[in-house]
Motif scaffolding. Structure first.
Motif, short mmCIF file in Angstrom:
data_model
loop_
_atom_site.label_atom_id
_atom_site.label_comp_id
_atom_site.label_asym_id
_atom_site.label_seq_id
_atom_site.Cartn_x
_atom_site.Cartn_y
_atom_site.Cartn_z
N LEU A 1 -0.61 -0.70 -6.29
CA LEU A 1 -1.74 -1.31 -5.59
C LEU A 1 -1.30 -1.92 -4.26
O LEU A 1 -1.98 -1.78 -3.23
CB LEU A 1 -2.38 -2.39 -6.46
CG LEU A 1 -3.33 -1.93 -7.56
CD1 LEU A 1 -3.71 -3.13 -8.44
CD2 LEU A 1 -4.58 -1.29 -6.96
N ALA A 2 -0.17 -2.62 -4.27
CA ALA A 2 0.33 -3.24 -3.03
C ALA A 2 0.67 -2.17 -1.99
O ALA A 2 0.42 -2.37 -0.79
CB ALA A 2 1.56 -4.10 -3.33
N LEU A 3 1.22 -1.03 -2.43
CA LEU A 3 1.48 0.06 -1.49
C LEU A 3 0.17 0.58 -0.88
O LEU A 3 0.11 0.89 0.32
CB LEU A 3 2.23 1.19 -2.18
CG LEU A 3 3.69 0.94 -2.58
CD1 LEU A 3 4.29 2.21 -3.17
CD2 LEU A 3 4.51 0.48 -1.38
N CYS A 4 -0.87 0.66 -1.70
CA CYS A 4 -2.18 1.10 -1.17
C CYS A 4 -2.70 0.12 -0.12
O CYS A 4 -3.28 0.54 0.89
CB CYS A 4 -3.18 1.22 -2.32
SG CYS A 4 -2.89 2.63 -3.41
N VAL A 5 -2.50 -1.18 -0.35
CA VAL A 5 -2.94 -2.18 0.61
C VAL A 5 -2.14 -2.07 1.91
O VAL A 5 -2.70 -2.06 3.01
CB VAL A 5 -2.81 -3.60 0.02
CG1 VAL A 5 -3.10 -4.65 1.09
CG2 VAL A 5 -3.74 -3.77 -1.17
N ILE A 6 -0.82 -1.98 1.80
CA ILE A 6 0.03 -1.87 2.98
C ILE A 6 -0.34 -0.65 3.81
O ILE A 6 -0.45 -0.71 5.04
CB ILE A 6 1.52 -1.80 2.57
CG1 ILE A 6 1.96 -3.14 1.97
CG2 ILE A 6 2.40 -1.43 3.76
CD1 ILE A 6 3.35 -3.10 1.35
N ARG A 7 -0.56 0.47 3.15
CA ARG A 7 -0.85 1.71 3.87
C ARG A 7 -2.31 1.82 4.28
O ARG A 7 -2.62 2.39 5.33
CB ARG A 7 -0.43 2.89 2.98
CG ARG A 7 1.07 2.89 2.69
CD ARG A 7 1.47 3.85 1.58
NE ARG A 7 2.90 3.72 1.28
CZ ARG A 7 3.54 4.40 0.34
NH1 ARG A 7 2.87 5.25 -0.44
NH2 ARG A 7 4.84 4.22 0.14
N GLY A 8 -3.20 1.28 3.45
CA GLY A 8 -4.63 1.39 3.76
C GLY A 8 -5.10 0.53 4.91
O GLY A 8 -6.15 0.79 5.48
N LEU A 9 -4.33 -0.51 5.27
CA LEU A 9 -4.71 -1.37 6.38
C LEU A 9 -4.05 -0.95 7.69
O LEU A 9 -4.20 -1.64 8.71
CB LEU A 9 -4.36 -2.83 6.07
CG LEU A 9 -5.16 -3.49 4.94
CD1 LEU A 9 -4.75 -4.94 4.76
CD2 LEU A 9 -6.65 -3.38 5.20
#
Length: 502
Positions: A235-243
């Motif tokens: 989930l944290a990787l999705c946040v880092i990449r999605g922003l």
């Protein structure tokens, strides 16, 4: 369990690693949205073994059973955020796949590629971080997904959806940029491929890792199965990449790129989430809370703490300074009487000022706006007044009134000199000539002085009157001097004529 032959027409949608997905235009289940059918692929030696097929079918059956055991409220929550399997399908008495919700149309975008035919594509997380050139080549409009607030809202919903699974003891597993569909207006998320989710209590669970999403403990072999801690890492990787977006973003694990997008506490939570220390990773609720706090801070109306005027009365046509203290605005509007309105971009400073020329007396207000609201306060009231008229009419200045100047009478003795014997000037001195009296001229000057006006009472005319008085004095002084010179000249000429006759 549903019989495959009862599904009716199967419209092919896509092919995946586990099997094919079909649309079911003629099959419905009461209370459920439009449906799709996912059929597990046949055994392919070297690619998809009998064991792989059975594991996939077992996982599907467990997810169907999990949903069936939920309360109606929890089931509705699950259906809102996921495309969770609804019912198993059998063919000739053997399980072959499952029925699940079809992805709603709002989660698709029309693609018009430069090379190829137009088609509908699922908007997944990968489009948030793709380079702009990729979207242009594919002919996809990403305008609705560019706003940072929209991105934070989408990722917060993703965390919420996975957090709800954790609350029920479910591990999502193969979380990646491709496994979450997105929609805007309003921002929404749908978890896809939920048939691979597993219960945390199941020691035999088998779940995959998408490329660039393998947690360090699984990559090192220290841990074989996935759990809620590995879900948090992904989930944290999705946040880092999605922003973020651009080259290399889909591979990055560094939260430093989020500086300026999220506050320091959120960066700390995400840094711990992607750290190797599993014990320091936050829960899904902690991750959701920090995203929600950032979202609310950025999506709130502006704050207007105070507004004031530097004066409360001004002459008409003069300026007035309006000051205010605000934050979070995009534009500022200063409003006044008679429809007065000035709109300007928010300066971005805590305290700002703007100079206006109020058209009339009345109330001055300051309004600060952003995309999420408007706040307004009264800065004060101003009194606009007119100065009294000030006119100097040169034609109306007082003019001296002078009486007629008396004629200067030349004494008769000067008309002709008496006859005298011719004598030598050496023996007889020249006769003594008496000059006429200048008393009449002196009286004229004194009379003029008495009739000169006194200083006017109006203070603004004092200087002008003084200059006029001085000018009059100079005029009569010059007249007196010319008269004196004229008389003296006449006398001198008469004397010269008399002397010449001696």
């Amino acid at each position: 369990m549903i019989r495959k032959k009862d599904l009716g027409t199967l419209e092919f949608i896509a092919k995946g690693a586990v099997g094919n997905v079909y649309r079911l235009p003629n099959f419905t289940i009461p209370g459920c949205p439009p449906l799709a059918y996912k059929e597990v692929r046949d055994i392919a030696p070297g690619e998809f073994s009998a064991r792989n097929r059975q594991e996939a079918l077992d996982a599907m059956a467990k997810t169907v059973a999990f949903r069936a055991g939920l309360s109606q409220a929890d089931r509705g929550d699950l259906d809102e955020y996921t495309t969770w399997p609804i019912e198993m399908v059998e063919d000739n008495g053997a399980p072959c796949g499952m029925v699940m919700p079809l992805i709603p149309p709002d989660f698709f975008v029309r693609s018009s590629p430069r090379a190829g035919n137009p088609r509908d594509l699922v908007v997944d997380l990968s489009w948030l971080c793709a380079k702009e050139s990729q979207a242009q080549n594919e002919g996809i409009d990403r305008s609705g997904y560019r706003d940072l607030l929209v991105r934070i809202a989408l990722l917060a919903q993703l965390v919420y959806a996975v957090g709800r699974l954790h609350r029920h003891g479910i591990v999502y597993g193969d979380l990646s940029l491709k496994n979450a569909a997105l929609a805007v207006n309003p921002p929404r998320v749908k978890l896809l491929d939920c048939d691979a989710a597993a219960e945390l209590s199941d020691p035999a669970r088998v779940q995959l890792h998408s490329p660039a999403f393998t947690p360090p403990e699984n990559a090192s072999g220290a841990q074989k199965v996935q759990d809620d801690r590995t879900d948090i890492y992904k989930l944290a990787l999705c946040v880092i990449r999605g922003l973020q977006q651009g080259r290399g973003v889909t591979q990055t694990r560094d939260p430093a790129g989020l500086a300026g997008k999220l506050d320091a506490p959120a960066l700390d939570v995400i840094t711990r989430a992607v750290g190797a220390d599993r014990g320091r990773r936050p829960t899904a609720k902690e991750l959701f809370d920090c995203l929600e706090q950032n979202l609310l801070a950025k999506a709130s109306p502006p704050t207007l703490r105070s507004a004031s005027l530097n004066r409360t009365a001004v002459p008409r046509g003069l300026d007035l300074e309006v000051s205010w203290e605000a934050s979070g605005g995009k534009e500022v509007c200063v409003l006044g009487p008679n429809g007065f309105e000035v709109t300007l971009p928010d300066p971005g400073t805590p305290v700002a000022t703007y100079v206006i020329t109020p058209p009339a007396s009345g109330e001055i207000s300051v309004e600060v706006r952003n995309a999420h609201g408007t706040v307004r306060t009264v800065a004060g009231s101003v009194q606009v007044y007119d100065l009294p008229a000030f006119r100097v009419e040169l034609d109306s200045l007082p003019r001296p009134v002078m009486s007629g100047v008396p004629a200067v009478m030349v004494p008769p003795v000067l008309h002709a000199l008496p006859s005298v014997p011719t004598v030598s000037t050496a023996a007889h001195p020249a006769p003594r000539i008496e000059l006429p009296s200048l008393e009449p001229v002196s009286n004229l000057v004194q009379t003029t002085k008495t009739i000169l006006p006194t200083a006017p009472a109006h203070p603004e005319l004092g200087a002008a009157a003084a200059r006029t008085t001085e000018s009059v004095r100079e005029m009569f002084d010059q007249a007196r001097q010319r008269l004196r010179a004229h008389v003296a000249g006449k006398v001198d000429a008469a004397v010269r004529r008399g002397v010449s006759r001696l």
